[in-house]
Design a protein around this motif. Structure first.
Motif, PDB file in Angstrom:
ATOM      1  N   SER A 168       0.811  -1.224   0.000  1.00 54.63           N
ATOM      2  CA  SER A 168       0.000   0.000   0.000  1.00 54.63           C
ATOM      3  C   SER A 168       0.841   1.269   0.000  1.00 54.63           C
ATOM      4  O   SER A 168       0.298   2.374   0.067  1.00 54.63           O
ATOM      5  N   THR A 173       1.995   0.513  -4.615  1.00 53.00           N
ATOM      6  CA  THR A 173       0.736   0.759  -5.317  1.00 53.00           C
ATOM      7  C   THR A 173       0.933   0.897  -6.824  1.00 53.00           C
ATOM      8  O   THR A 173       0.017   0.598  -7.599  1.00 53.00           O
ATOM      9  N   GLN A 177       0.053  -2.600  -9.875  1.00 56.34           N
ATOM     10  CA  GLN A 177      -0.688  -2.357 -11.105  1.00 56.34           C
ATOM     11  C   GLN A 177       0.117  -2.793 -12.327  1.00 56.34           C
ATOM     12  O   GLN A 177      -0.430  -3.375 -13.273  1.00 56.34           O
ATOM     13  N   ALA A 196      -8.605  -3.246   0.909  1.00 54.85           N
ATOM     14  CA  ALA A 196      -9.485  -2.899  -0.206  1.00 54.85           C
ATOM     15  C   ALA A 196      -8.720  -2.151  -1.290  1.00 54.85           C
ATOM     16  O   ALA A 196      -8.914  -2.405  -2.489  1.00 54.85           O
ATOM     17  N   LEU A 197      -7.849  -1.235  -0.886  1.00 57.18           N
ATOM     18  CA  LEU A 197      -7.033  -0.493  -1.848  1.00 57.18           C
ATOM     19  C   LEU A 197      -6.150  -1.438  -2.646  1.00 57.18           C
ATOM     20  O   LEU A 197      -6.097  -1.373  -3.888  1.00 57.18           O
ATOM     21  N   ARG A 199      -6.365  -4.670  -3.163  1.00 52.98           N
ATOM     22  CA  ARG A 199      -7.141  -5.534  -4.068  1.00 52.98           C
ATOM     23  C   ARG A 199      -7.624  -4.747  -5.286  1.00 52.98           C
ATOM     24  O   ARG A 199      -7.629  -5.272  -6.414  1.00 52.98           O
ATOM     25  N   ARG A 200      -8.059  -3.516  -5.075  1.00 52.60           N
ATOM     26  CA  ARG A 200      -8.538  -2.698  -6.189  1.00 52.60           C
ATOM     27  C   ARG A 200      -7.441  -2.472  -7.231  1.00 52.60           C
ATOM     28  O   ARG A 200      -7.703  -2.404  -8.435  1.00 52.60           O
ATOM     29  N   LEU A 201      -6.207  -2.382  -6.763  1.00 48.60           N
ATOM     30  CA  LEU A 201      -5.090  -2.132  -7.667  1.00 48.60           C
ATOM     31  C   LEU A 201      -4.651  -3.380  -8.425  1.00 48.60           C
ATOM     32  O   LEU A 201      -3.877  -3.277  -9.375  1.00 48.60           O
ATOM     33  N   LYS A 310      -4.023   2.529 -13.576  1.00 44.79           N
ATOM     34  CA  LYS A 310      -5.362   3.121 -13.544  1.00 44.79           C
ATOM     35  C   LYS A 310      -5.429   4.343 -12.637  1.00 44.79           C
ATOM     36  O   LYS A 310      -6.257   5.227 -12.838  1.00 44.79           O
TER      37      LYS A 310
END
Length: 344
Positions: A168, A173, A177, A196-197, A199-201, A310
């Motif tokens: 993170s 981060t 990606q 959550a961050l 996983r989103r990445l 992203k």
């Protein structure tokens, strides 16, 4: 050539030491001299802070005093030196660019926490569309450039499995990606509040390092479970040597352990390099030090065009006169994403 003020604002380390004791905001610091051949002058809009900034201020380098701090920047080119190289012909007045201040400039007092900076034209990359100027320094600077170097060193292929420690953080981060964009299966290590961050990445799995009595035993058990296996590469963005020493339990024999925290001083960490016969860890260890590079910045920019990047996660953004608070936030080691300073 555009006329500029003779003085500017700049955060200056007046000596070496803890950032709270040595940083001063100067409002009458001399504006850099006009760019020479192959150079550009940039009016900085945002700077991104890095843990390395704090380390450089604390490290006792005799000639490093009265220097502007900060490496990563984004801003508008306001002056171009005469006869810039053909390879940098797209670097024209008005172009929004970003990158990191080259070490050759840093050692002569230049830095990113100032209204203006002069750097070689080939040291910057044009800001890609799709990334806002307010966060571009977080991709085109140290975090993105380090991620480029890490991927080169790891030499992974689609379907490989990677573990990212510090998932993170600023580098983590971006790295997650890029790995996901390559088709690598990613497991991230972070605190539960940042799951959550991460996983989103793009991380398929997330390990909360606060939730296990022994992180290393837990990683070994994950890799030993049916259908799983050891990782092809481990990226340590935190500096956890125990993670390396215990890695035979979760890193393939031919896998690589890549670490970024030691920087150029890693050569003195001799225990990491001991042969196995003398008690060393039987896994490849490599410190990846990313000196500022325009080529790396441009490669990081290309990841946006490929659709790999992203977002550039933002932990916090501070005004220029609040930069000390930005360093305080960074020093907690709890920032999720990048810490920025709005310069102009």
């Amino acid at each position: 050539m555009t006329s500029l003020p003779k003085t500017m604002r700049a955060w200056v380390a007046v000596r070496q030491g803890h950032f709270k004791d040595v940083l001063e905001l100067k409002t009458d610091w001399p504006t850099p001299a006009p760019p020479k051949t192959g150079e550009v002058m940039i009016r900085i809009s945002y700077a991104a802070l890095n843990p390395g900034n704090i380390k450089m201020m604390a490290f006792k380098i005799p000639f490093m005093r009265n220097t502007i701090v900060g490496l990563d920047f984004v801003g508008e080119i306001v002056q171009v030196g005469p006869s810039a190289p053909t390879s940098s012909s797209n670097m024209r007045v008005g172009t929004i660019v970003g990158g990191s201040v080259p070490l050759s400039k840093v050692f002569r007092g230049a830095g990113a926490l100032a209204d203006y900076v002069v750097v070689p034209a080939d040291a910057v990359a044009e800001k890609p569309q799709g990334i806002d100027e307010s966060v571009a320094a977080g991709l085109l600077g140290v975090a993105g450039q380090t991620s480029v170097r890490l991927l080169r060193a790891a030499n992974l292929r689609k379907g490989d499995m990677a573990l990212v420690n510090g998932a993170s953080g600023g580098v983590g981060t971006i790295l997650i990606q890029a790995l996901r964009g390559m088709g690598v299966r990613v497991t991230g290590i972070c605190s539960g509040k940042n799951e959550a961050l991460v996983r989103r990445l793009g991380a398929e799995e997330v390990v909360d390092y606060t939730a296990h009595k022994s992180l290393y035993d837990h990683l070994s058990s994950i890799c030993a479970a049916p259908g799983n296996g050891p990782f092809d590469a481990i990226f340590d963005c935190v500096g956890n040597m125990t993670l390396y020493h215990r890695s035979p339990g979760y890193l393939k024999p031919e896998g690589k352990f890549l670490e970024i925290e030691a920087g150029p001083m890693a050569i003195f960490g001799l225990t990491s390099w001991w042969p196995v016969i003398l008690g060393g860890t039987p896994r490849a260890f490599e410190n990846v030090f990313s000196a500022p590079s325009g080529a790396s910045a441009r490669e990081a920019a290309s990841w946006v065009e490929k659709g790999w990047i992203k977002e550039v996660p933002v932990d916090s953004t501070f005004e220029m006169d609040q930069a000390l608070q930005g360093f305080e936030r960074l020093a907690t080691s709890r920032a999720a994403g990048k810490v920025f300073v709005k310069v102009n």
